[in-house]
Design a protein around this motif. Sequence first.
Motif, PDB file in Angstrom:
ATOM      1  N   GLY A  65       0.781  -1.234   0.000  1.00 59.51           N
ATOM      2  CA  GLY A  65       0.000   0.000   0.000  1.00 59.51           C
ATOM      3  C   GLY A  65       0.809   1.278   0.000  1.00 59.51           C
ATOM      4  O   GLY A  65       0.237   2.368  -0.028  1.00 59.51           O
ATOM      5  N   SER A  75       2.850  -1.221  -7.486  1.00 65.94           N
ATOM      6  CA  SER A  75       2.137  -0.167  -8.226  1.00 65.94           C
ATOM      7  C   SER A  75       2.447   1.216  -7.665  1.00 65.94           C
ATOM      8  O   SER A  75       2.428   2.208  -8.401  1.00 65.94           O
ATOM      9  N   TYR A  79       3.814   4.441  -9.841  1.00 67.09           N
ATOM     10  CA  TYR A  79       3.015   5.655  -9.653  1.00 67.09           C
ATOM     11  C   TYR A  79       3.908   6.817  -9.198  1.00 67.09           C
ATOM     12  O   TYR A  79       3.849   7.919  -9.748  1.00 67.09           O
ATOM     13  N   PRO A  90      -2.485   6.185 -13.109  1.00 66.91           N
ATOM     14  CA  PRO A  90      -3.349   5.783 -11.993  1.00 66.91           C
ATOM     15  C   PRO A  90      -2.537   5.104 -10.887  1.00 66.91           C
ATOM     16  O   PRO A  90      -1.519   4.476 -11.145  1.00 66.91           O
ATOM     17  N   ARG A  91      -3.008   5.192  -9.654  1.00 66.81           N
ATOM     18  CA  ARG A  91      -2.337   4.534  -8.528  1.00 66.81           C
ATOM     19  C   ARG A  91      -2.707   3.054  -8.456  1.00 66.81           C
ATOM     20  O   ARG A  91      -1.903   2.215  -8.069  1.00 66.81           O
ATOM     21  N   ASP A  92      -3.932   2.723  -8.863  1.00 68.43           N
ATOM     22  CA  ASP A  92      -4.442   1.358  -8.779  1.00 68.43           C
ATOM     23  C   ASP A  92      -3.780   0.443  -9.817  1.00 68.43           C
ATOM     24  O   ASP A  92      -3.685   0.799 -10.991  1.00 68.43           O
ATOM     25  N   GLN A  94      -4.742  -2.429 -11.253  1.00 64.28           N
ATOM     26  CA  GLN A  94      -5.601  -2.837 -12.378  1.00 64.28           C
ATOM     27  C   GLN A  94      -5.814  -1.683 -13.345  1.00 64.28           C
ATOM     28  O   GLN A  94      -5.807  -1.877 -14.560  1.00 64.28           O
ATOM     29  N   ALA A  95      -5.965  -0.464 -12.828  1.00 66.08           N
ATOM     30  CA  ALA A  95      -6.120   0.704 -13.695  1.00 66.08           C
ATOM     31  C   ALA A  95      -4.848   0.960 -14.502  1.00 66.08           C
ATOM     32  O   ALA A  95      -4.902   1.366 -15.658  1.00 66.08           O
ATOM     33  N   GLN A  96      -3.685   0.690 -13.911  1.00 62.87           N
ATOM     34  CA  GLN A  96      -2.426   0.828 -14.644  1.00 62.87           C
ATOM     35  C   GLN A  96      -2.382  -0.150 -15.814  1.00 62.87           C
ATOM     36  O   GLN A  96      -1.906   0.187 -16.893  1.00 62.87           O
TER      37      GLN A  96
END
Length: 173
Positions: A65, A75, A79, A90-92, A94-96
Amino acid sequence: MTASIRMATALRAYCPILVVALLLALAGCSSAPRGSEQDIPPTTATRTAVADAALQMLGSPYQAGAAGPQAYDDSGLVYAAYRSVGAALPRDLQAQLDTGKPIELVEAQPADLLFYRVEDSQGGDRLVVGLYTQAGEMLMANPGFGASPGVALFDTDDDFWQQRLVGVVRQLP
């Protein structure tokens, strides 16, 4: 008919053919080189800056985290590297993966994201991300698989990583 008149008549008849042949020969010599190196765009300054920023985090501890500056997760590392040069990401995790342009590993350039499916400590699958730094190398904040925990460099040509590659995503032009 004198010899000079016959020669001038012959030259007029063959001149267009000679001109065409000469132009075709010159066109073949002046064509652009054909090769894969012509198709690969140069690395942009932003890409280099992202990779350099990420390399500054080498050796930092891993913490789930975390997005720096004291510790990172996978991630969070990419980020933070993008954010440090003002590039949006994106920080997430899956979004990356879902944003950007999917590419092949052989097309990867610094700052491209490499996604892998690895086994977590409970025996389940987990998606992780690394940042491509140069040919055959990525930087990743890892919880301890294959190496001690923390931000470390990994060989993308290693069988461990090749067998687990899910995809490569380009975020920057």
